[in-house]
Design an enzyme around this catalytic site. Structure first.
Site, mmCIF file in Angstrom:
data_model
loop_
_atom_site.group_PDB
_atom_site.id
_atom_site.type_symbol
_atom_site.label_atom_id
_atom_site.label_comp_id
_atom_site.label_asym_id
_atom_site.label_seq_id
_atom_site.Cartn_x
_atom_site.Cartn_y
_atom_site.Cartn_z
ATOM 1 N N HIS A 95 0.798 -1.232 0.000
ATOM 2 C CA HIS A 95 0.000 0.000 0.000
ATOM 3 C C HIS A 95 0.831 1.282 0.000
ATOM 4 O O HIS A 95 0.274 2.373 -0.009
ATOM 5 C CB HIS A 95 -0.964 0.021 1.205
ATOM 6 C CG HIS A 95 -0.281 0.225 2.527
ATOM 7 N ND1 HIS A 95 0.288 -0.794 3.233
ATOM 8 C CD2 HIS A 95 -0.068 1.346 3.263
ATOM 9 C CE1 HIS A 95 0.818 -0.329 4.353
ATOM 10 N NE2 HIS A 95 0.619 0.981 4.398
HETATM 11 C C1 UD1 Z 1 -2.206 5.562 5.619
HETATM 12 C C2 UD1 Z 1 -0.914 6.110 6.208
HETATM 13 C C3 UD1 Z 1 0.169 5.059 6.119
HETATM 14 C C4 UD1 Z 1 -0.257 3.754 6.755
HETATM 15 C C5 UD1 Z 1 -1.596 3.300 6.183
HETATM 16 C C6 UD1 Z 1 -2.089 2.111 6.964
HETATM 17 C C7 UD1 Z 1 -0.564 8.532 5.979
HETATM 18 C C8 UD1 Z 1 0.113 9.603 5.218
HETATM 19 N N1 UD1 Z 1 -0.476 7.285 5.451
HETATM 20 O O1 UD1 Z 1 -1.985 5.303 4.247
HETATM 21 O O2 UD1 Z 1 1.342 5.512 6.798
HETATM 22 O O3 UD1 Z 1 0.722 2.779 6.527
HETATM 23 O O4 UD1 Z 1 -2.558 4.360 6.310
HETATM 24 O O5 UD1 Z 1 -2.998 1.356 6.258
HETATM 25 O O6 UD1 Z 1 -1.161 8.783 6.993
HETATM 26 N N2 UD1 Z 1 -9.489 4.663 1.570
HETATM 27 C C9 UD1 Z 1 -10.695 4.021 1.509
HETATM 28 N N3 UD1 Z 1 -11.273 3.632 2.700
HETATM 29 C C10 UD1 Z 1 -10.702 3.860 3.900
HETATM 30 C C11 UD1 Z 1 -9.479 4.528 3.943
HETATM 31 C C12 UD1 Z 1 -8.870 4.930 2.767
HETATM 32 O O7 UD1 Z 1 -11.237 3.805 0.449
HETATM 33 O O8 UD1 Z 1 -11.285 3.477 4.929
HETATM 34 C C13 UD1 Z 1 -8.848 5.072 0.291
HETATM 35 C C14 UD1 Z 1 -9.159 6.512 -0.099
HETATM 36 O O9 UD1 Z 1 -9.311 6.560 -1.475
HETATM 37 C C15 UD1 Z 1 -7.880 7.234 0.286
HETATM 38 C C16 UD1 Z 1 -6.811 6.184 0.092
HETATM 39 O O10 UD1 Z 1 -7.426 4.957 0.441
HETATM 40 O O11 UD1 Z 1 -7.669 8.373 -0.497
HETATM 41 C C17 UD1 Z 1 -5.577 6.398 0.942
HETATM 42 O O12 UD1 Z 1 -5.934 6.572 2.320
HETATM 43 P P1 UD1 Z 1 -5.018 7.443 3.298
HETATM 44 O O13 UD1 Z 1 -5.511 7.319 4.684
HETATM 45 O O14 UD1 Z 1 -4.850 8.820 2.758
HETATM 46 O O15 UD1 Z 1 -3.597 6.784 3.167
HETATM 47 P P2 UD1 Z 1 -3.195 5.256 3.234
HETATM 48 O O16 UD1 Z 1 -2.605 4.871 1.927
HETATM 49 O O17 UD1 Z 1 -4.319 4.448 3.769
HETATM 50 N N1 UDP Z 2 -3.579 -5.967 8.762
HETATM 51 C C1 UDP Z 2 -4.868 -6.472 8.798
HETATM 52 N N2 UDP Z 2 -5.471 -6.816 7.631
HETATM 53 C C2 UDP Z 2 -4.856 -6.702 6.421
HETATM 54 C C3 UDP Z 2 -3.548 -6.168 6.390
HETATM 55 C C4 UDP Z 2 -2.938 -5.797 7.577
HETATM 56 O O1 UDP Z 2 -5.452 -6.618 9.880
HETATM 57 O O2 UDP Z 2 -5.469 -7.053 5.399
HETATM 58 C C5 UDP Z 2 -2.942 -5.565 10.028
HETATM 59 C C6 UDP Z 2 -1.565 -6.146 10.283
HETATM 60 O O3 UDP Z 2 -1.648 -7.397 10.937
HETATM 61 C C7 UDP Z 2 -0.940 -5.077 11.179
HETATM 62 C C8 UDP Z 2 -1.526 -3.791 10.629
HETATM 63 O O4 UDP Z 2 -2.737 -4.163 9.962
HETATM 64 O O5 UDP Z 2 -1.380 -5.247 12.518
HETATM 65 C C9 UDP Z 2 -0.596 -3.118 9.672
HETATM 66 O O6 UDP Z 2 -1.267 -2.074 9.033
HETATM 67 P P1 UDP Z 2 -0.827 -1.475 7.628
HETATM 68 O O7 UDP Z 2 -0.003 -2.448 6.891
HETATM 69 O O8 UDP Z 2 -2.069 -0.981 6.982
HETATM 70 O O9 UDP Z 2 -0.004 -0.180 8.047
HETATM 71 P P2 UDP Z 2 1.527 0.083 8.434
HETATM 72 O O10 UDP Z 2 1.894 -0.825 9.528
HETATM 73 O O11 UDP Z 2 2.330 -0.124 7.194
HETATM 74 O O12 UDP Z 2 1.536 1.520 8.814
#
Ligand code: UD1
Ligand code: UDP
Length: 380
Positions: free
Chosen positions: A205
């Site tokens: 991601h």
């Molecule tokens: C965010 C964090 C990242 C973290 C990740 C965990 C920042 C800058 N990034 O990235 O560090 O590793 O979360 O998963 O804070 N979206 C949905 N549904 C949701 C949430 C998001 O559809 O419930 C989609 C939206 O189109 C959104 C995109 O995902 O624009 C990205 O979401 P965003 O929270 O901005 O960043 P992540 O890539 O999720």
């Molecule tokens: N995780 C989850 N479901 C998924 C992928 C990840 O529950 O499909 C959990 C994973 O076990 C860990 C956390 O989400 O506890 C990690 O989150 P993510 O990879 O979104 O963010 P990051 O750690 O990179 O910020």
């Protein structure tokens, strides 16, 4: 007893706050839980409250998606009146996401003690939004709770006051150890027709991996090659789902929706290997002893390479396939980092409550922080 406000906003935050909340409640602190709403889909938010038995938030800021600036502004505007209303003694933020930064900024202006859980991690890659967030949040925080010795070293080198830095261990591991038995009992393998040890698990991601179609295409092609040796399942993050919709999926790679925590932990524990760009998954595979290939050029969690089963493979498809083959036949050795023992949140709660009791507060402004600035780094 003091009032402590806990902030969560995205998927990994829920696993980090749960043990801290429990540890504070066990010590009779009054806890107010804030959900910033950065993640909001059922599969990215509610499922974790259900799986972890996390109580509903007292405040939901409903920030939703948007650019970093939009999200930061919305979360700050939503959080400011909540903080004024509750007037807690301390605010605890976790991790490195936009919600972490936004609430840290508001807290630093308002005055309560600010504590950062997962302080001191550094990828030294300023193109990552998370690196900017980590550095700024640490700088604003009164208390820095470091998960590992490398994080402590980073903070010391940057000139933080020794009284601010506390090596407490890893709260993600608290949650993992508390839930592993339940996760192993889950029927997730049967539901997906998987056999333990006979599949690989993928998550991707990071913007650097999934936002550019050519980069994502090359990574998916590499997944296809790995899948010809070992069937792969990928739980697809919403950011990635949008991008994958326009590209094909290689044979042997099965796409699944984002999994709940217990299902995902069950998948990780049974996987032959994990291929990921997640921060938390590098840590979880370290504890589980499951080989992990990190598809990034750097990591803020080098301890998982030195002591765990993590191998930093980068984005080169050939290298990914080569290392996947090696790891399948000879999994890397592992140790578990010190204090990744399920008791990190207890240590955090003890330090925080003692700090509030004694009123011992070296303010960040009194420090001589010598960290390299982003601008200085860009000139190198
Ligand atoms: C965010 C964090 C990242 C973290 C990740 C965990 C920042 C800058 N990034 O990235 O560090 O590793 O979360 O998963 O804070 N979206 C949905 N549904 C949701 C949430 C998001 O559809 O419930 C989609 C939206 O189109 C959104 C995109 O995902 O624009 C990205 O979401 P965003 O929270 O901005 O960043 P992540 O890539 O999720
Ligand atoms: N995780 C989850 N479901 C998924 C992928 C990840 O529950 O499909 C959990 C994973 O076990 C860990 C956390 O989400 O506890 C990690 O989150 P993510 O990879 O979104 O963010 P990051 O750690 O990179 O910020």
């Amino acid at each position: 007893m003091p009032t402590v406000m806990l902030v969560a906003g995205t998927r990994p935050n829920f696993m980090k706050i749960k043990p801290v909340l429990d540890a504070l409640v066990r010590r009779s602190a009054r806890v107010e839980l804030v959900h910033a709403g950065q993640h909001y889909d059922h599969a990215m938010s509610d499922v974790f409250f259900d799986d972890l038995g996390l109580r509903p938030p007292d405040w939901h800021l409903g920030s939703g998606s948007g650019s970093v600036a939009e999200q930061t502004a919305r979360i700050m505007s939503g959080f400011e009146p909540v903080l004024a209303d509750v007037s807690p003694d301390a605010v605890v933020v976790v991790g490195d996401v936009t919600a972490t930064l936004a609430c840290a900024l508001v807290t630093a202006h308002a005055g309560p003690v600010l504590a950062h859980v997962e302080a001191g991690l550094r990828s030294r890659d300023w193109t990552m939004p998370e690196e900017v967030n980590r550095v700024v949040v640490d700088r604003l925080s009164d208390l820095l709770f470091a998960p590992s010795s490398d994080a402590v070293d980073n903070l010391r080198q940057e000139g933080y006051h020794p009284h601010q830095i506390h090596l407490t261990g890893n709260v993600m591991v608290d949650t993992l150890l508390a839930n592993l038995a339940r996760a192993r009992e889950s029927d997730v393998l049967a539901r997906h027709g998987l056999t333990a040890g006979e599949f690989g698990l993928v998550t991707l991601h990071r913007p650097a991996n999934v936002d550019d179609p050519a980069t994502l295409g090359a990574l998916m092609a590499a997944m296809g090659e790995v899948a010809s040796m070992l069937p792969l399942v990928m739980t697809v993050h919403p950011r990635t789902a949008q991008r994958l919709a326009s590209s094909g999926t290689p044979a042997g790679l099965r796409l699944l929706p984002p999994a709940g925590y217990l299902d995902f932990l069950g998948l990780q524990a049974a996987a032959r290997m994990v291929l990921t760009d997640s921060g938390g998954v590098q840590e979880e595979t370290t504890v589980l002893g499951v080989p992990c290939l990190t598809l990034r050029e750097n990591t803020e969690r080098p301890i998982t390479i030195e002591q765990g089963t993590n191998v930093l493979v980068g984005r080169d498809p050939q290298r990914i396939v080569t290392v996947a083959k090696e790891v399948m036949h000879a999994p890397p050795p592992r140790r578990c980092p010190s204090l990744w023992d399920g008791r990190a949140a207890d240590r955090i709660a003890d330090v925080l409550l003692e700090h509030l009791r004694t009123g011992n507060r070296p303010r960040p402004t009194e420090l001589t922080v010598t960290a390299p600035t982003r601008a200085a780094r860009r000139r190198v």
